[in-house]
Every structure is written in C-alpha cells, then in structure tokens.
Design a protein around this motif. Structure first.
Motif, PDB file in Angstrom:
ATOM      1  N   PHE A   1       1.078  -1.323   0.149  1.00  0.00           N
ATOM      2  CA  PHE A   1       0.016  -0.094  -0.010  1.00  0.00           C
ATOM      3  C   PHE A   1       0.927   1.271   0.017  1.00  0.00           C
ATOM      4  O   PHE A   1       0.362   2.457  -0.187  1.00  0.00           O
TER       5      PHE A   1
ATOM      6  N   TRP B   1      -6.485   1.782  -1.156  1.00  0.00           N
ATOM      7  CA  TRP B   1      -5.389   1.683  -0.081  1.00  0.00           C
ATOM      8  C   TRP B   1      -5.527   2.783   0.745  1.00  0.00           C
ATOM      9  O   TRP B   1      -5.117   2.158   2.026  1.00  0.00           O
TER      10      TRP B   1
ATOM     11  N   SER C   1       0.725  -7.461   2.057  1.00  0.00           N
ATOM     12  CA  SER C   1       0.423  -6.350   2.699  1.00  0.00           C
ATOM     13  C   SER C   1       0.309  -6.666   4.341  1.00  0.00           C
ATOM     14  O   SER C   1      -0.758  -7.266   4.592  1.00  0.00           O
TER      15      SER C   1
END
Length: 235
Positions: A99, A117, A175
C-alpha cells in the motif's frame, strides 16, 4: 512443508477435548504430525475443521485437499520451533507494504490505488497509531523506525497457530497492514483481497487475462481465505 502420504485405514474420526487442547482421533488413535508431534489444536472449531478433512478422504490421503491439517502441522512442526524467524520474515513486510507504493501514471490507476489503499492507511493510523510514508514509483521508501516498531510488535505476540495463518494472509496479499485489518475484523477478507489485486486487475483491464493466470489467482484467493479463517478459529 514436505508432502506426506498415507492410505486410509480408519473408519471413525472423532474430536477429543483434553486439558491441553483438542485432538482428532482416527479409530480412537490421535493423529500425529509428520514430525511425530501430537496434533494438539487450540480450539474446537479448528479441530472440527481438521476432523472433517480426514472424514472426506477416500483411499489415499491427499494433503493438498487438507489445508487446515497442513497449516496445523506447520504451526506445530515449524512455526513453534522457528517462531522468531517466521515473525521476522513477516515483520519485513512492514518496510515494503504494497500500500506504500503508488503508480506515477496513468491517472486512472492512481485513483484506483488511492481509493482502495488509503482506507487501510487511515485505519492503521487511527487504530494502531502508526503513520507511514507513501510515494510513487518503485524506489524503496524509508519508514520511521519508531513507527515500524509499533507496526511490527503485534506479530511477536501471536501464537504459533495464529502466526501460521497470518503468514498466509501477509505473503499472499503482500500487505502487513491489510493482514492486520482483516484479523482485527476492521475489513472483510474480500476487501483486503480486492485491494491487493488492484494492480493485477488493472493489467487485466488493459491486456486481458489467460486461463493459467486466472487459475493461479483463484488458488491464491482460496489460500488467502483459508489463512484468514485459520487465524480466526485458532483464537
């Protein structure tokens, strides 16, 4: 984890509760892991998931069709004895989270990334008091050491079972922040998955997809969802 194969020789599969946790027994014999550890599970929900996988096997046990058993084996045989090493690997995603890295063009892709994001970055700032740096391009983005310490700390407080599931979520999505968001029930698993796929879906929109890529994506999605469920039922 190396593959293991056995023939089905049992008739009954049963969950047994002990003072230490839950066991799954085949004809009253508790299952052991490939490393010969008792398959001692932390919750009844996980034990029932594992038991159902063994019930569904036919003549030969196929590990690829037993993801909850395989992750449980991994938690006991690998993560529990290499906890810090696994936690360190996952903590590194805090330095290079998907992100953080935005496209410099085109504007339509930038908008998609921002829309997908930024809610996660806002969440991690509000819920974990962690602020991160974001930039365009692929050059490494320096993050503040103190902020990274706060972001990484919860990993080291997980159990081996939680960490086994968390490993799936982080490595598949790319992530750490997205993984925290889903295990804390701040976002749905499908929301995190969709956010992790923004760049890939953009490429598909531009150039189309092929069957091999679609099959690989579907497998990753299934593994991601299993990792999310495994974490939750390991509590």
């Amino acid at each position: 984890m190396s593959e293991w194969k056995i023939k089905r020789t049992w008739d009954n599969v049963e969950v047994k509760q002990t003072e230490a946790g839950f066991l799954v027994a085949l004809d009253d014999r508790p299952i052991i892991t490939p490393a010969k550890n008792p398959l001692l599970l932390p919750s009844n929900a996980l034990a029932n998931r594992v038991a159902n996988e063994w019930k569904e096997q036919d003549n030969e046990v196929i590990p690829a069709k037993m993801p909850f058993t395989r992750l449980s084996n991994s938690a006991l045989d690998k993560v529990s004895v290499q906890f810090k090493e696994v936690a360190d690997i996952l903590s590194e995603f805090g330095e290079t989270d998907l992100f953080y890295y935005r496209a410099s063009s085109p504007a339509a892709l930038i908008k998609k990334q921002t829309t997908a994001w930024d809610p996660f970055l806002n969440w991690v700032k509000n819920s974990m008091n962690v602020s991160v740096n974001v930039s365009s391009g692929v050059m490494f983005i320096e993050q503040d050491d103190g902020e990274m310490d706060k972001l990484k700390a919860p990993i080291y407080n997980m159990t081996p079972f939680q960490l086994a599931g968390f490993h799936e979520i982080v490595t598949i999505s790319g992530s750490l922040i997205g993984a925290y968001a889903v295990v804390n029930n701040a976002f749905m698993a499908d929301q995190v998955w969709s956010a992790s796929r923004v760049d890939e879906e953009w490429q598909i929109e531009q150039w189309g997809s092929d069957e091999e890529a679609m099959a690989a994506s579907e497998k990753k999605y299934n593994d991601f969802k299993i990792g999310c469920e495994f974490f939750q039922i390991s509590l």
